[in-house]
Design an enzyme around this catalytic site. Structure first.
Site, mmCIF file in Angstrom:
data_model
loop_
_atom_site.group_PDB
_atom_site.id
_atom_site.type_symbol
_atom_site.label_atom_id
_atom_site.label_comp_id
_atom_site.label_asym_id
_atom_site.label_seq_id
_atom_site.Cartn_x
_atom_site.Cartn_y
_atom_site.Cartn_z
ATOM 1 N N ASN A 9 0.928 -0.880 -0.091
ATOM 2 C CA ASN A 9 0.098 -0.033 -0.131
ATOM 3 C C ASN A 9 0.987 1.201 -0.073
ATOM 4 O OD1 ASN A 9 -1.841 2.068 0.574
ATOM 5 N ND2 ASN A 9 -2.246 1.049 2.531
ATOM 6 N N TRP A 10 0.975 1.971 -1.195
ATOM 7 C CA TRP A 10 1.838 3.025 -1.465
ATOM 8 C C TRP A 10 1.440 4.284 -0.623
ATOM 9 C CZ3 TRP A 10 3.615 2.670 -7.469
ATOM 10 C CH2 TRP A 10 4.203 1.333 -7.249
ATOM 11 N N LYS A 11 0.021 4.469 -0.361
ATOM 12 C CA LYS A 11 -0.812 5.373 0.431
ATOM 13 C C LYS A 11 -0.360 6.654 -0.446
ATOM 14 C CE LYS A 11 0.016 3.236 4.877
ATOM 15 N NZ LYS A 11 -0.150 3.290 6.443
ATOM 16 N N HIS A 99 -9.677 0.698 4.940
ATOM 17 C CA HIS A 99 -8.431 0.964 5.455
ATOM 18 C C HIS A 99 -8.590 2.132 6.834
ATOM 19 C CE1 HIS A 99 -4.028 2.383 6.544
ATOM 20 N NE2 HIS A 99 -4.016 1.289 5.853
ATOM 21 N N GLU A 101 -7.046 4.401 7.727
ATOM 22 C CA GLU A 101 -6.750 5.715 7.603
ATOM 23 C C GLU A 101 -8.129 6.364 7.151
ATOM 24 O OE1 GLU A 101 -3.178 5.439 5.589
ATOM 25 O OE2 GLU A 101 -2.181 4.890 7.461
ATOM 26 N N GLU A 171 -5.217 -5.138 10.966
ATOM 27 C CA GLU A 171 -4.184 -4.044 10.815
ATOM 28 C C GLU A 171 -4.517 -3.312 12.307
ATOM 29 O OE1 GLU A 171 -1.989 -2.558 7.079
ATOM 30 O OE2 GLU A 171 -4.014 -1.655 7.112
ATOM 31 N N GLY A 177 2.706 2.278 10.593
ATOM 32 C CA GLY A 177 3.476 3.297 10.500
ATOM 33 C C GLY A 177 4.099 3.757 11.902
ATOM 34 N N SER A 213 3.605 -2.008 10.258
ATOM 35 C CA SER A 213 5.099 -2.000 10.570
ATOM 36 C C SER A 213 5.686 -3.361 10.208
ATOM 37 C CB SER A 213 5.461 -1.753 11.973
ATOM 38 O OG SER A 213 5.052 -0.289 12.147
ATOM 39 N N GLY A 234 2.899 -1.111 4.325
ATOM 40 C CA GLY A 234 2.924 0.346 3.949
ATOM 41 C C GLY A 234 4.323 0.685 3.567
ATOM 42 N N GLY A 235 4.980 1.366 4.769
ATOM 43 C CA GLY A 235 6.442 1.988 4.501
ATOM 44 C C GLY A 235 7.295 1.219 3.541
HETATM 45 P P1 PGA Z 1 2.861 0.361 7.724
HETATM 46 O O1 PGA Z 1 1.409 0.655 6.910
HETATM 47 O O2 PGA Z 1 3.320 -0.921 7.119
HETATM 48 O O3 PGA Z 1 3.644 1.565 7.208
HETATM 49 O O4 PGA Z 1 2.832 0.393 9.045
HETATM 50 C C1 PGA Z 1 0.494 -0.647 6.874
HETATM 51 C C2 PGA Z 1 -0.733 -0.094 6.386
HETATM 52 O O5 PGA Z 1 -1.563 0.963 6.721
HETATM 53 O O6 PGA Z 1 -1.386 -0.889 5.564
#
Ligand code: PGA
Length: 258
Positions: A9-11, A99, A101, A171, A177, A213, A234-235
């Site tokens: 997930n590149w956000k 998600h 967010e 999650e 993050g 993470s 994500g990251g």
């Molecule tokens: P993260 O994000 O790996 O940067 O913690 C995961 C996500 O929100 O899907």
């Protein structure tokens, strides 16, 4: 063990030029070292989708493409939204739904999550339902009830023919993050619980991913001890090497467990 699924997930990172570059890098590395057992999906921002699917098709990269969100509506006066049929025309086969967010920052409540999931499934795309508790819920020990309610709200009454299109990503919001990964015991307990709830809703074979993470160092223990079928990353998905190392770990774990 079901075939592992690793989703990046590149956000809101990487413009379309950077997205093309990363997709090409992924293609080069995958050509030299294919991940035979793992299904890999990248989830770029909307404005990158056309570029990424073009590179995937022209370079024959062994990747599928997803969107980070979609509207629950098919068409109409919804400024700023993107519909599932629009995504489908771009050869997007996956959509993240709910998600944390989106839930926290864009008022996506359980009802909208459920409607969006139905829309994605009605069009035959793969839906990744994201669930997970905030820190205060975990600290009060109510995470199981919380996640159960999220699952029921989204998944009750999903039609039989659509069930194979559903994936669940656990999650915990406090792990996203933050560099704070959930422990393998926490992941195992919740994953088992999610499988039980899903089975009670007739989703017996659903894949359950972990996100929060995830990195190349913790992926193996999360997969083996945590008992997940893959990851929502994500990251660590923003660099070809770290994303594909996680993919490689999932591939090796599959080989060992098979
Ligand atoms: P993260 O994000 O790996 O940067 O913690 C995961 C996500 O929100 O899907």
């Amino acid at each position: 063990m079901t075939r592992p699924l690793v989703i990046g997930n590149w956000k809101m990172n990487l413009d379309y030029v950077e997205a093309i570059h990363l997709t090409q890098q992924l293609g080069v590395i995958l050509k030299n070292k294919p991940l035979e057992h793992v299904e890999l999906v990248v989830v770029p921002p909307f404005v990158d989708l056309r570029s990424v699917t073009s590179v995937v098709e022209s370079d024959r990269v062994d990747l599928e493409v997803g969107a980070q969100h979609a509207s629950q509506h098919d068409t109409g006066a919804h400024t700023g939204e993107v519909s599932v049929p629009m995504l489908q025309r771009l050869n997007v086969h996956w959509v993240l739904v709910g998600h944390s967010e989106r839930r926290a920052m864009y008022a996506m409540n359980d009802e909208v999550v459920a409607q969006t999931l139905r829309t994605v499934l009605r069009h035959g795309l793969q839906a990744v339902l994201c669930v997970g508790e905030e820190l205060a819920v975990r600290e009060s020990g109510e995470q199981v009830d919380f996640v159960t309610a999220q699952l029921h709200a989204a998944l009750a009454g999903v039609e039989e023919k659509s069930r194979p299109l559903v994936t669940i990503a656990y999650e915990p919001v406090w792990a996203i993050g933050s560099g704070l990964t959930a422990s393998t015991e926490q992941v195992r307990d919740m994953t088992e619980h999610i499988r039980t709830v899903a089975a009670s809703l007739s989703l017996d074979t659903v894949r359950v991913l972990y996100g929060g993470s995830v990195n190349p160092e913790n992926a193996a223990s999360l997969m083996i001890e945590g008992g997940v079928d893959g990851f929502l990353v994500g990251g660590a998905s923003l660099k070809a090497e770290s994303f594909l190392t996680i993919g490689q770990v999932a591939n090796d774990c599959y080989d060992v467990k098979r």
